[in-house]
Design a protein around this motif. Structure first.
Motif, mmCIF file in Angstrom:
data_model
loop_
_atom_site.group_PDB
_atom_site.id
_atom_site.type_symbol
_atom_site.label_atom_id
_atom_site.label_comp_id
_atom_site.label_asym_id
_atom_site.label_seq_id
_atom_site.Cartn_x
_atom_site.Cartn_y
_atom_site.Cartn_z
ATOM 1 N N ALA A 183 14.279 -13.582 -21.526
ATOM 2 C CA ALA A 183 12.972 -12.953 -21.787
ATOM 3 C C ALA A 183 11.834 -13.917 -21.415
ATOM 4 O O ALA A 183 10.834 -13.500 -20.816
ATOM 5 N N GLU A 184 12.022 -15.194 -21.737
ATOM 6 C CA GLU A 184 10.991 -16.186 -21.395
ATOM 7 C C GLU A 184 10.826 -16.309 -19.880
ATOM 8 O O GLU A 184 9.718 -16.378 -19.362
ATOM 9 N N SER A 185 11.972 -16.331 -19.176
ATOM 10 C CA SER A 185 11.918 -16.429 -17.712
ATOM 11 C C SER A 185 11.208 -15.217 -17.114
ATOM 12 O O SER A 185 10.397 -15.348 -16.194
ATOM 13 N N LEU A 186 11.529 -14.026 -17.644
ATOM 14 C CA LEU A 186 10.881 -12.805 -17.151
ATOM 15 C C LEU A 186 9.375 -12.860 -17.368
ATOM 16 O O LEU A 186 8.588 -12.473 -16.500
ATOM 17 N N GLN A 187 9.002 -13.376 -18.544
ATOM 18 C CA GLN A 187 7.581 -13.491 -18.869
ATOM 19 C C GLN A 187 6.892 -14.462 -17.886
ATOM 20 O O GLN A 187 5.846 -14.151 -17.318
ATOM 21 N N GLU A 188 7.526 -15.615 -17.677
ATOM 22 C CA GLU A 188 6.938 -16.619 -16.779
ATOM 23 C C GLU A 188 6.864 -16.089 -15.347
ATOM 24 O O GLU A 188 5.879 -16.320 -14.642
ATOM 25 N N TYR A 189 7.923 -15.359 -14.935
ATOM 26 C CA TYR A 189 7.934 -14.778 -13.582
ATOM 27 C C TYR A 189 6.782 -13.780 -13.436
ATOM 28 O O TYR A 189 6.070 -13.778 -12.428
ATOM 29 N N SER A 190 6.572 -12.967 -14.496
ATOM 30 C CA SER A 190 5.489 -11.976 -14.443
ATOM 31 C C SER A 190 4.137 -12.686 -14.351
ATOM 32 O O SER A 190 3.275 -12.291 -13.565
ATOM 33 N N PHE A 191 3.950 -13.736 -15.149
ATOM 34 C CA PHE A 191 2.683 -14.484 -15.096
ATOM 35 C C PHE A 191 2.438 -15.044 -13.700
ATOM 36 O O PHE A 191 1.341 -14.957 -13.173
ATOM 37 N N MET A 192 3.510 -15.627 -13.122
ATOM 38 C CA MET A 192 3.362 -16.226 -11.798
ATOM 39 C C MET A 192 3.006 -15.152 -10.759
ATOM 40 O O MET A 192 2.133 -15.356 -9.916
ATOM 41 N N THR A 193 3.658 -13.997 -10.887
ATOM 42 C CA THR A 193 3.416 -12.921 -9.924
ATOM 43 C C THR A 193 1.989 -12.391 -10.052
ATOM 44 O O THR A 193 1.306 -12.172 -9.043
ATOM 45 N N VAL A 194 1.545 -12.212 -11.294
ATOM 46 C CA VAL A 194 0.167 -11.726 -11.511
ATOM 47 C C VAL A 194 -0.823 -12.753 -10.944
ATOM 48 O O VAL A 194 -1.790 -12.407 -10.244
ATOM 49 N N GLU A 195 -0.553 -14.018 -11.228
ATOM 50 C CA GLU A 195 -1.404 -15.115 -10.738
ATOM 51 C C GLU A 195 -1.462 -15.076 -9.206
ATOM 52 O O GLU A 195 -2.524 -15.248 -8.613
ATOM 53 N N MET A 196 -0.310 -14.836 -8.581
ATOM 54 C CA MET A 196 -0.240 -14.793 -7.121
ATOM 55 C C MET A 196 -1.024 -13.590 -6.571
ATOM 56 O O MET A 196 -1.766 -13.725 -5.599
ATOM 57 N N ILE A 197 -0.886 -12.441 -7.244
ATOM 58 C CA ILE A 197 -1.595 -11.246 -6.774
ATOM 59 C C ILE A 197 -3.113 -11.464 -6.857
ATOM 60 O O ILE A 197 -3.869 -11.047 -5.977
ATOM 61 N N LYS A 198 -3.541 -12.183 -7.904
ATOM 62 C CA LYS A 198 -4.977 -12.485 -8.041
ATOM 63 C C LYS A 198 -5.489 -13.332 -6.865
ATOM 64 O O LYS A 198 -6.664 -13.335 -6.577
ATOM 65 N N LYS A 199 -4.568 -14.072 -6.241
ATOM 66 C CA LYS A 199 -4.988 -14.991 -5.161
ATOM 67 C C LYS A 199 -4.904 -14.332 -3.783
ATOM 68 O O LYS A 199 -5.167 -14.993 -2.783
ATOM 69 N N VAL A 200 -4.505 -13.064 -3.742
ATOM 70 C CA VAL A 200 -4.325 -12.402 -2.443
ATOM 71 C C VAL A 200 -5.622 -12.437 -1.621
ATOM 72 O O VAL A 200 -5.593 -12.500 -0.391
ATOM 73 N N SER A 201 -6.754 -12.456 -2.316
ATOM 74 C CA SER A 201 -8.043 -12.494 -1.607
ATOM 75 C C SER A 201 -8.199 -13.792 -0.799
ATOM 76 O O SER A 201 -9.070 -13.875 0.062
ATOM 77 N N LYS A 202 -7.364 -14.798 -1.084
ATOM 78 C CA LYS A 202 -7.516 -16.077 -0.374
ATOM 79 C C LYS A 202 -6.596 -16.178 0.846
ATOM 80 O O LYS A 202 -6.203 -17.280 1.239
ATOM 81 N N ILE A 203 -6.272 -15.015 1.432
ATOM 82 C CA ILE A 203 -5.394 -14.989 2.598
ATOM 83 C C ILE A 203 -5.966 -15.833 3.736
ATOM 84 O O ILE A 203 -5.262 -16.612 4.366
ATOM 85 N N ARG A 204 -7.254 -15.684 3.995
ATOM 86 C CA ARG A 204 -7.858 -16.367 5.157
ATOM 87 C C ARG A 204 -7.730 -17.880 5.056
ATOM 88 O O ARG A 204 -7.485 -18.553 6.041
ATOM 89 N N ARG A 205 -7.899 -18.388 3.828
ATOM 90 C CA ARG A 205 -7.795 -19.844 3.622
ATOM 91 C C ARG A 205 -6.394 -20.356 3.941
ATOM 92 O O ARG A 205 -6.197 -21.504 4.269
ATOM 93 N N ASN A 206 -5.406 -19.452 3.771
ATOM 94 C CA ASN A 206 -4.010 -19.871 3.923
ATOM 95 C C ASN A 206 -3.350 -19.283 5.164
ATOM 96 O O ASN A 206 -2.125 -19.226 5.240
ATOM 97 N N LYS A 207 -4.178 -18.842 6.125
ATOM 98 C CA LYS A 207 -3.586 -18.105 7.264
ATOM 99 C C LYS A 207 -2.621 -18.968 8.095
ATOM 100 O O LYS A 207 -1.606 -18.464 8.557
#
Lengths: 258, 258
Positions: B15-39
């Motif tokens: 359950a803890e791993s699932l929670q951490e995975y979800s946090f990481m995924t949400v965090e990553m989705i929030k950063k999608v706007s930074k595509i150009r910086r990481n092209k």
């Protein structure tokens, strides 16, 4: 603690447990601007953990960490980023990026900050490499460097963005005596430029040569916090034993007397 | 109930791993706007996934097509329905086998690469260095890998599908004496738009989950080289199981809805 304007770093009653194991207990100290604070202690005492707590990489279970007046433990990862950009760190294992050459390792975080042009980045990298006497190493990869050279590249990376604070995690561990002297001279050079430093080490000679104030840590707790004078006059058995092999030289005694 | 009590620790850890995975995924989705910086990093990852996985995926698709054509061909021949081979092969490959086999091969190929790279960065404190210097490892390491996988898995799967159908055609022609034009007519005639939608959506979803799971496993690595090996195994096994579960969900739920 944490209120004095000159206190650039303050730890107040910090305790930390990892997987149920006590790592730090009630750790408190302050570091003033421009000071070099040395954390001494045997291996596994919790010295490196203090640096990780300071950087917010590990959140303490209780207590507060103040960096430049801001309480780190109450901030989330995104809020910590601007504060972390004022701190440089030299990791025990150097933490250089294997896939990047020396030039790219140093410029990586400068580029991330987007604040200076490519030309200025190149100039800054050259300055930093010259500072650590590695002018011709820019195209080498970490695997091609010796232990001492890696450490110097790590120092160059840490000073590249002119941080207010530098943290050194065991900067002279596993390095031959000649390179230890080179690294210590480098740290003193950075210190003379007014950068606040925290050095974690278990080498007494290095510590006393580099530090202005000291903390001795044992089993996660600070058992001595003071100046060189306090160390030499300590009555605690553990402190005496820890410093038993150290023979103060003339220079050091002069420094203490001053 | 007894099973739950007996495995309380394992369930909590999951359950803890699932929670951490979800946090990481949400965090990553929030950063999608930074595509150009990481092209640059995204393009490099796309190139790596494309060039390094092309051969294995096409080879996998080709043999699946050959085996499928042989298996169904001999059975259909008994009922005089040999002309249906093309339809069965194209439907089976485009809708199910192509995406699943490619997904499983990419989970092994790309997933293990992601986990071992990020895991060794974690063990050598390179991830800590990124965070310490004010750079977000999720933005720099996970986001480019996720976007590259989502983009590249679809063309790779299409090539595997094509190789499978062509393989099926040659086998039908050589060993079942089925005319190539009959095979192609049947293969294309039996297809509906929703077959293509389902078949083409799967690799995109697989790409998202395989990349995020493998990066998460890398970031959670601990315990030295043994721990790294364990993380890679866990990454490949978990990604493969997730591929099969998602395939089931697509087949049962999405297919019925459409």
């Amino acid at each position: 603690m944490g209120n004095n304007v000159k206190d650039i770093i303050s730890l107040c009653n910090v305790s930390l447990k990892l997987n149920g194991r006590k790592i730090l207990e009630d750790v408190s100290f302050t570091v003033q601007e421009g000071e070099t604070f040395v954390i001494l202690g045997p291996s596994g005492a919790g010295k490196s953990s203090i640096l990780k707590v300071l950087l917010g990489l590990w959140k303490p279970d209780s207590g507060s960490v103040f960096i430049k007046g801001a309480e780190m433990s109450s901030l989330n990862e995104n809020q910590m980023m601007p504060l972390r950009k004022k701190i440089g760190i030299v990791f025990q294992g150097n933490a250089l990026f294997d896939s990047l050459n020396v030039q790219d390792n140093i410029s990586y975080f400068l580029k991330e900050r987007n604040s200076i042009s490519e030309r200025d980045i190149d100039r800054r990298v050259k300055e930093c490499l010259a500072f650590v006497n590695l002018e011709n190493a820019e195209n080498l990869y970490p695997e091609e460097l010796s232990g001492g050279m890696k450490k110097r590249v790590a120092i160059a990376r840490a000073i590249a963005f002119k941080p207010d604070i530098i943290l050194y995690d065991e900067p002279t561990t596993g390095i031959d005596p000649i390179n230890v002297k080179i690294l210590e001279d480098l740290i003193l050079k950075i210190q003379n430029e007014g950068t606040t430093s925290i050095i974690v080490t278990h080498y007494v000679t290095s510590a006393l040569r580099l530090g202005n104030s000291f903390a001795l840590i044992k089993d996660g707790s600070i058992i001595l916090n003071g100046s060189n004078d306090d160390i030499l006059n300590a009555k605690d058995d553990f402190v005496k034993e820890f410093f038993s092999d150290y023979q103060p030289d003339e220079k050091f005694l002069q420094k203490v007397n001053k | 109930m007894d099973i739950i009590i007996r495995n309380k620790k394992k369930i909590t850890a999951l359950a803890e791993s699932l929670q951490e995975y979800s946090f990481m995924t949400v965090e990553m989705i929030k950063k999608v706007s930074k595509i150009r910086r990481n092209k640059t990093a995204i393009i490099e990852e796309m190139y790596t996934i494309g060039t390094q996985s092309l051969f294995i995926v096409v080879l996998g698709g080709l043999f699946v097509g050959i085996i499928l054509a042989l298996e169904v061909g001999y059975r259909f021949e008994m009922f005089g329905a040999k002309t249906m081979v093309g339809r069965t092969v194209s439907l089976g490959i485009l809708r199910e086998l192509g995406p699943v086999i490619s997904g499983l091969l990419l989970a092994a190929r790309t997933g293990s690469k992601n986990t071992s790279e990020i895991g060794s960065m974690k063990l050598s404190e390179q991830l800590d260095a990124m965070r310490a210097f004010g750079t977000d490892p999720v933005e720099k390491l996970v986001l480019p890998r996720m976007l590259a996988s989502v983009v590249m898995f679809l063309p790779l799967t299409l090539l595997a599908d094509f190789a499978g159908i062509v393989g099926g055609m040659f086998v039908s022609s050589a060993w079942l004496s089925l005319d190539k034009s009959i095979f192609w007519n049947a293969a294309l005639y039996g297809l509906q738009m929703k077959d293509l939608y389902v078949g083409f959506s799967k690799p995109i979803v697989f790409g998202f989950f395989i990349s995020t799971i493998s990066c998460f496993m890398g970031m959670k690595t601990s315990g030295g080289t043994t721990g790294l090996g364990r993380s890679v195994i866990n990454s490949v096994v978990t990604s493969s199981i997730v591929v099969l579960i998602i395939d089931f969900i697509f087949t049962k739920v999405v297919w019925e809805i459409m």
